[in-house]
Design a protein around this motif. Structure first.
Motif, short mmCIF file in Angstrom:
data_model
loop_
_atom_site.label_atom_id
_atom_site.label_comp_id
_atom_site.label_asym_id
_atom_site.label_seq_id
_atom_site.Cartn_x
_atom_site.Cartn_y
_atom_site.Cartn_z
N ALA A 126 -40.85 -11.25 -19.26
CA ALA A 126 -39.86 -11.00 -18.21
C ALA A 126 -38.59 -11.81 -18.42
O ALA A 126 -37.51 -11.42 -17.96
N PHE A 127 -38.70 -12.94 -19.14
CA PHE A 127 -37.55 -13.81 -19.37
C PHE A 127 -37.27 -13.95 -20.87
O PHE A 127 -36.82 -14.98 -21.34
N GLY A 128 -37.49 -12.86 -21.60
CA GLY A 128 -37.39 -12.92 -23.05
C GLY A 128 -35.98 -13.11 -23.59
O GLY A 128 -35.81 -13.47 -24.75
N ASP A 129 -34.97 -12.86 -22.75
CA ASP A 129 -33.59 -12.95 -23.24
C ASP A 129 -32.86 -14.19 -22.74
O ASP A 129 -31.64 -14.27 -22.86
N VAL A 130 -33.58 -15.17 -22.18
CA VAL A 130 -32.91 -16.36 -21.66
C VAL A 130 -32.71 -17.38 -22.78
O VAL A 130 -33.17 -17.19 -23.91
N CYS A 131 -32.03 -18.47 -22.46
CA CYS A 131 -31.67 -19.48 -23.45
C CYS A 131 -32.91 -20.18 -24.02
O CYS A 131 -33.98 -20.18 -23.42
N ALA A 132 -32.72 -20.81 -25.16
CA ALA A 132 -33.83 -21.47 -25.86
C ALA A 132 -34.49 -22.58 -25.03
O ALA A 132 -35.72 -22.68 -25.02
N PRO A 133 -33.73 -23.45 -24.32
CA PRO A 133 -34.41 -24.50 -23.55
C PRO A 133 -35.33 -23.94 -22.47
O PRO A 133 -36.43 -24.47 -22.26
#
Length: 386
Positions: free
Chosen positions: A239-246
């Motif tokens: 669901a959050f696969g496109d968020v930032c690396a941290p």
């Protein structure tokens, strides 16, 4: 004479009363302790076999803390919690802080982060020290409890609420949430709100090198209401696969998570009748976007105790209690609902909102806290509260 002194003096109408509290959560235990401090004989009935071993992180803001500290718990609260330093809205995609609001500038008690189990332990120990009788593994019906005053504190599915108001079906908000705790290095005590289109994640540290994680996603399909439904952490990460690396790193450490559907329940029309009153989510469920569910329940228990201690009759006390609490909880619920929208903006509205937050944090860093004074500055021990 302050309200706090009046309660601790044991000289009002509560002296010698028998009070039965149904539900041993944060609101129920606070209510039990407040009544006991005012001279009542108090019993708590909790259907679980043990108190507080479930749940995750919880934020106790200065408004809730004022009531708890008035009940003599300040040192225990400090020992069981972390003192929050700031709230930091984040751009979840870019990984950048939008702004930062310094919580150390708040007046009154500190803003604290707890594990729910640790806060329950503090309250339970306070109750035992005040001679409250705790009955665990005991399911009772508030209608059959023997007490001069009976308090329904069973939470969102309260049978006492249904008995006073009739059954009412909740409605799905179009949002689901995951809750988890992950191991994390000791870090600054900052609550970060990672905002993305139609989603957000809230993270903050807990004592013992842990990080509390609550992730919310908009969706058409819904999960069963309640938080104790296990889910595959892979669903959360997808669901959050496109968020930032941290943020992906944090979510990648989740090994055990629960999913629940977020539902809206109306504020109860009837908070009290005869000898029975409602507190907390039993009276006014709220969505978890303002960190106020537990704080409002704490306030309720303290104010209900004050009203019962100072009024000539239980009927008058209950009327004063609902009149004092109803406008405040409705305002808090409306603010939580607004946050649910604001955290999930997309497109131009998202850009404008983030720029506004950034400008506010840069030009007038204290303005946000001033805007929230109606919430955090509330004092359940003051004469103005009842």
């Amino acid at each position: 004479m302050t309200a706090q002194t009046e309660i601790l003096q044991r000289g009002g109408s509560n002296r010698g009363r028998r009070v039965c509290v149904v539900g041993g959560g944060i609101g129920g235990l606070t209510t039990a302790l407040a009544f006991a401090r005012s001279g009542a004989r108090v019993e708590v009935f909790e259907q679980a076999e043990a108190l507080g071993r479930v749940g995750a992180g919880i934020q106790i803001t200065p408004n809730g803390a004022r009531a708890l500290e008035a009940l003599g718990l300040r040192d225990a609260l400090d020992a069981a919690s972390l003192t929050a330093q700031a709230v930091q809205p984040m751009d979840a995609r870019a990984g950048r802080a939008v702004t930062r609001f310094d919580l150390s500038q708040l007046g009154g008690p500190p803003y604290r982060f707890f594990h729910r189990a640790d806060l329950i332990d503090v309250l339970a120990e306070g109750c035992r020290a005040a001679s409250v009788q705790l009955h665990l593994g005991t399911k009772v019906d508030a209608a059959t409890c023997e007490g001069d005053i009976v308090v329904g504190a069973e939470g969102i599915h309260s049978p006492t609420r249904a008995a006073l108001n009739g059954p009412r079906d909740p409605f799905f908000t179009g949002q689901v949430a995951w809750r988890a705790i992950v191991d994390a290095p000791e870090a600054e005590a900052v609550a970060q709100i990672w905002m993305a289109p139609k989603r957000h994640v809230v993270t903050y540290p807990l004592p013992g090198g842990r990080l509390n994680v609550v992730a919310v996603q908009e969706r058409d399909t819904w999960a069963a209401e309640g938080w104790a439904h296990r889910d595959d952490p892979a669903n959360l990460r997808q669901a959050f696969g496109d968020v930032c690396a941290p943020l992906q790193d944090i979510l990648g450490r989740v090994t055990d998570t629960h999913l629940w559907g977020l539902f809206r329940h109306e504020v109860a029309n009837v908070w009290a009748r005869d000898n029975t009153a409602l507190i907390g989510d039993a009276a006014h469920p709220t969505l978890p976007f303002l960190a106020q569910g537990a704080n409002l329940a704490i306030e309720d228990g303290f104010i209900l105790t004050r009203c019962c201690d100072g009024a000539a009759s239980v009927d008058a006390a209950f009327a004063a209690y609902q009149a004092a609490r109803n406008p405040r909880v409705r305002r808090a619920i409306a603010a939580a609902n607004a946050n649910a929208r604001n955290y999930h903006l997309s497109g131009p509205a998202r850009i404008v909102a983030h720029m506004g937050l950034k400008t506010l944090g840069y030009i007038a860093p204290k303005a946000f806290l001033q805007q929230m004074d109606w919430l955090y500055g509330y004092d359940a021990t003051s004469d103005d509260a009842v």
